[in-house]
Design a protein around this motif. Sequence first.
Motif, mmCIF file in Angstrom:
data_model
loop_
_atom_site.group_PDB
_atom_site.id
_atom_site.type_symbol
_atom_site.label_atom_id
_atom_site.label_comp_id
_atom_site.label_asym_id
_atom_site.label_seq_id
_atom_site.Cartn_x
_atom_site.Cartn_y
_atom_site.Cartn_z
ATOM 1 N N THR A 145 0.845 -1.185 0.000
ATOM 2 C CA THR A 145 0.000 0.000 0.000
ATOM 3 C C THR A 145 0.892 1.251 0.000
ATOM 4 N N MET A 146 0.277 2.410 -0.188
ATOM 5 C CA MET A 146 1.022 3.653 -0.212
ATOM 6 C C MET A 146 1.740 3.890 1.116
ATOM 7 N N MET A 147 1.059 3.622 2.245
ATOM 8 C CA MET A 147 1.672 3.818 3.558
ATOM 9 C C MET A 147 2.831 2.853 3.778
ATOM 10 N N GLU A 148 2.671 1.613 3.319
ATOM 11 C CA GLU A 148 3.751 0.628 3.451
ATOM 12 C C GLU A 148 4.975 1.041 2.633
ATOM 13 N N GLN A 149 4.734 1.607 1.449
ATOM 14 C CA GLN A 149 5.838 2.073 0.624
ATOM 15 C C GLN A 149 6.563 3.250 1.284
ATOM 16 N N LYS A 150 5.778 4.157 1.913
ATOM 17 C CA LYS A 150 6.396 5.283 2.611
ATOM 18 C C LYS A 150 7.238 4.805 3.786
ATOM 19 N N LYS A 151 6.705 3.827 4.519
ATOM 20 C CA LYS A 151 7.439 3.271 5.655
ATOM 21 C C LYS A 151 8.736 2.612 5.191
ATOM 22 N N MET A 152 8.659 1.861 4.094
ATOM 23 C CA MET A 152 9.841 1.208 3.568
ATOM 24 C C MET A 152 10.873 2.233 3.098
ATOM 25 N N LYS A 153 10.390 3.324 2.497
ATOM 26 C CA LYS A 153 11.295 4.374 2.033
ATOM 27 C C LYS A 153 12.014 5.016 3.207
ATOM 28 N N LEU A 154 11.292 5.253 4.304
ATOM 29 C CA LEU A 154 11.909 5.826 5.490
ATOM 30 C C LEU A 154 12.945 4.873 6.078
ATOM 31 N N GLU A 155 12.592 3.585 6.178
ATOM 32 C CA GLU A 155 13.532 2.596 6.707
ATOM 33 C C GLU A 155 14.770 2.484 5.824
ATOM 34 N N ARG A 156 14.564 2.596 4.523
ATOM 35 C CA ARG A 156 15.701 2.537 3.596
ATOM 36 C C ARG A 156 16.630 3.730 3.811
ATOM 37 N N HIS A 157 16.040 4.905 4.016
ATOM 38 C CA HIS A 157 16.862 6.090 4.236
ATOM 39 C C HIS A 157 17.649 5.975 5.542
#
Length: 300
Positions: free
Chosen positions: A262-274
């Motif tokens: 989902t969009m929220m899961e993608q945002k969370k993954m992007k933050l964790e990646r950063h």
Amino acid sequence: MKRLNTIPSQPIFSNLINGCLKSRQINKAWKTFDEMRLSYHQPDEVTFTMMLHACAKVKIHGFQPDLITYNTLLGACARKKDLGRAREIFRHILQHDQLEPDHRTFTNLFWSYANYDPPSSSSVPSTSSSSSSSSSALVPNTIDQLVPNSAPTRRSEVVDEAKKIFSYMTQQEDPAIEMTTTLLTAYLNTHVTQRQVKDCVSLYDSLFSKYNVEPNPTTFKVMIRHCYQTKDTALAWRIWDDYQAFLETKASQAYEHTSDMTMMEQKKMKLERHQQQIKEGWTLDQQRSLVLLMASVLAR
């Protein structure tokens, strides 16, 4: 800020810690400090100074520093290039019957050796050891063999002492020291910055594979700095290829299973990646820094 997936800046963490200390919420200050350094930013000199004051304030009321406190102090010594004090802290840990050095202890200690700039032998004061513990985890002779009272005065002596400590570290069984990328990189960097070039390549080629640990961009940067010192272009290209393979692996991992999120899961993954990029050293700014270093090697 967490709820909005916004990464707090280091000044924000510093203000939070300062507020905790002013309101005498020491435990919350340490918790905030640990969250900052483990997930977001490396502490700067201002933050280290605040935490040192926190130790001093609580010690007045019977506070006994634990291993986290000493590891933090060793990290400050590495940043301040104060090997003398780092050696004293390490000796104290070895003498204390309730403290066992861990991988963070040795990582910060090796960075202290790496950052140390030996003065001329005539200006080196004798470093006295402090022993506040009535019993010791190691007999004094063993401690003196590892960390003599006199600080090393030549770069070769700095590395020789680091080698003894590394040998001692790898022999520990209860508890065994966890071999991490940052620990092995710090030890490798001691050889590079102290310009003991004969072992650098063999350590890079064998040490990480021996302990089944993957090098990270900080490792590659250390080795490319070695190539700059030795003008070894062929080795620099080999290290550069390893670095590019690392980045390609990370890039491929970033797009795995994203289509099912989902969009929220993608945002969370992007933050964790950063956060992972910051921790491992491959943000865009850090990648640019390595490009410039590689260009400097080729120009030289």
